[in-house]
Enzyme design. Structure first.
Site, PDB file in Angstrom:
ATOM      1  CG  HIS A   9      -6.199   1.821   4.836  1.00  0.00           C
ATOM      2  ND1 HIS A   9      -5.770   2.841   5.649  1.00  0.00           N
ATOM      3  CD2 HIS A   9      -5.179   0.933   4.764  1.00  0.00           C
ATOM      4  CE1 HIS A   9      -4.541   2.576   6.053  1.00  0.00           C
ATOM      5  NE2 HIS A   9      -4.152   1.419   5.525  1.00  0.00           N
ATOM      6  CG  ASN A  68      -1.787   1.220   1.337  1.00  0.00           C
ATOM      7  OD1 ASN A  68      -1.892   1.979   0.374  1.00  0.00           O
ATOM      8  ND2 ASN A  68      -2.425   1.415   2.473  1.00  0.00           N
ATOM      9  CD1 TRP A  69       3.797   1.170  -2.500  1.00  0.00           C
ATOM     10  CD2 TRP A  69       3.622   1.927  -4.605  1.00  0.00           C
ATOM     11  NE1 TRP A  69       4.561   0.351  -3.309  1.00  0.00           N
ATOM     12  CE2 TRP A  69       4.469   0.799  -4.611  1.00  0.00           C
ATOM     13  CE3 TRP A  69       3.357   2.568  -5.820  1.00  0.00           C
ATOM     14  CZ2 TRP A  69       5.054   0.305  -5.779  1.00  0.00           C
ATOM     15  CZ3 TRP A  69       3.937   2.072  -6.984  1.00  0.00           C
ATOM     16  CH2 TRP A  69       4.782   0.961  -6.955  1.00  0.00           C
ATOM     17  CE  LYS A  70       0.277   3.332   4.681  1.00  0.00           C
ATOM     18  NZ  LYS A  70       0.389   3.445   6.114  1.00  0.00           N
ATOM     19  CD  GLU A 108      -3.905  -2.710   7.275  1.00  0.00           C
ATOM     20  OE1 GLU A 108      -2.789  -2.983   6.856  1.00  0.00           O
ATOM     21  OE2 GLU A 108      -4.469  -1.642   7.014  1.00  0.00           O
ATOM     22  CB  SER A 114       4.496  -1.616  12.043  1.00  0.00           C
ATOM     23  OG  SER A 114       3.741  -0.474  12.372  1.00  0.00           O
ATOM     24  N   GLY A 132       2.656  -1.240   4.444  1.00  0.00           N
ATOM     25  CA  GLY A 132       2.619   0.179   4.102  1.00  0.00           C
ATOM     26  C   GLY A 132       4.029   0.725   3.922  1.00  0.00           C
TER      27      GLY A 132
HETATM   28  C1  PEP Z   1      -1.258   0.204   6.070  1.00  0.00           C
HETATM   29  O1  PEP Z   1      -1.378   1.417   6.030  1.00  0.00           O
HETATM   30  O2  PEP Z   1      -2.088  -0.530   5.545  1.00  0.00           O
HETATM   31  C2  PEP Z   1      -0.093  -0.367   6.743  1.00  0.00           C
HETATM   32  C3  PEP Z   1      -0.100  -1.613   7.068  1.00  0.00           C
HETATM   33  O3  PEP Z   1       0.935   0.526   6.978  1.00  0.00           O
HETATM   34  P1  PEP Z   1       2.302   0.236   7.757  1.00  0.00           P
HETATM   35  O4  PEP Z   1       2.895  -1.040   7.203  1.00  0.00           O
HETATM   36  O5  PEP Z   1       3.139   1.431   7.477  1.00  0.00           O
HETATM   37  O6  PEP Z   1       1.936   0.073   9.191  1.00  0.00           O
END
Ligand code: PEP
Length: 262
Positions: free
Chosen positions: A94, A9-11, A166, A214, A235
């Site tokens: 999300h 997920n590149w957001k 999540e 994370s 992410g």
């Molecule tokens: C996310 O935003 O879906 C995510 C899992 O982010 P991160 O890995 O940075 O916690």
């Protein structure tokens, strides 16, 4: 045998040219692994150009969102219908959408239904806040989010869905309190239990349940090896080609070990 899924997920990061460089690096480092699926979720703007650059045997595409109506005067929105030939998956619900854009249960339910109607597999994100966890509300929150999001789907449609657990308190908290894989396993089992109660055994065992929060190379194996964990949603670490490549290789390794023991 279900394929492990690794979703990037590149957001709201990376311009079109930065995304193109990252894709180039990923092509250099990630081989074609037929036993797992690697999915990239770039911004809406970069989906189309990236679709022309990726080797579709190696990478699939996901959108990070979509609008539930197929067509109409919804200025600024992009419908799932418009993306149907572009993406295989869509991230829906999300926590960033739930929190910053105040997306509620009904809208998320409609998005899930619209994605399925347009032949796109939803990656439904669910999870509780830190407060909800502290107050013993985690199960109720997960139950409400899952039950309502899938309420318009048939058992057959549910079998194809992906649900990512999540916990909001674990997202992008690399220096905070880390989540414990065994706690995450319990939550993922609970999600499958909800599906089983609603739609039966086959739907529950065929639906894919991921962990996200994370994930980095050093802990990816612990999550990917959990019984019932069908993959990870990544992410921050997915923006770094070395870290993302390592996570993909770990998923491939875990998948192969599981197949050897099957
Ligand atoms: C996310 O935003 O879906 C995510 C899992 O982010 P991160 O890995 O940075 O916690």
């Amino acid at each position: 045998m279900k394929k492990k899924l690794v979703v990037a997920n590149w957001k709201m990061h990376l311009s079109t040219s930065e995304a193109s460089i990252l894709v180039h690096r990923l092509h250099e480092h990630i081989k074609t692994h037929r036993t797992i699926e690697v999915v990239l979720a770039p911004s809406m703007l970069t989906l189309q150009p990236i679709s022309l650059e990726i080797d579709s045997r190696r990478f699939k595409l996901a959108s990070q969102d979509g609008y539930p109506k197929d067509d109409g005067p919804y200025t600024g929105e992009v419908s799932f219908a418009m993306m149907r030939d572009l993406v295989d998956y869509s991230i829906i619900g999300h926590s960033a959408r739930r929190i910053y854009f105040e997306e509620g249960l009904e809208l998320i339910r409609d998005k899930v239904q619209a994605a399925v109607r347009n032949g796109i597999t939803p990656i439904l994100c669910v999870g509780e806040t830190k407060n909800e966890r502290a107050q013993g509300e985690a199960k109720r929150v997960i139950h409400d989010q899952v039950t309502s999001a899938v309420s318009n789907l048939t058992a057959e449609e549910i079998e194809k869905i992906v649900i990512a657990y999540e916990p909001i308190w674990a997202i992008s908290t690399f220096d905070g309190e880390p989540s414990k894989p065994e706690d995450m396993q319990r939550a993922m089992e609970y999600i499958r239990q909800i599906i089983k109660e609603l739609y039966g055994e086959a739907a529950a065992s065929n639906a894919r349940v991921l962990y996200g929060g994370s994930v980095e190379p050093h802990d990816a194996r612990a999550y990917l090896s959990l019984p019932g964990c069908d993959g990870v949603l990544v992410g921050a670490a997915s923006l770094n080609y070395r870290q993302f490549t390592d996570i993909v290789e770990i998923a491939y390794d875990v998948q192969n070990q599981t197949e050897d023991h099957a």
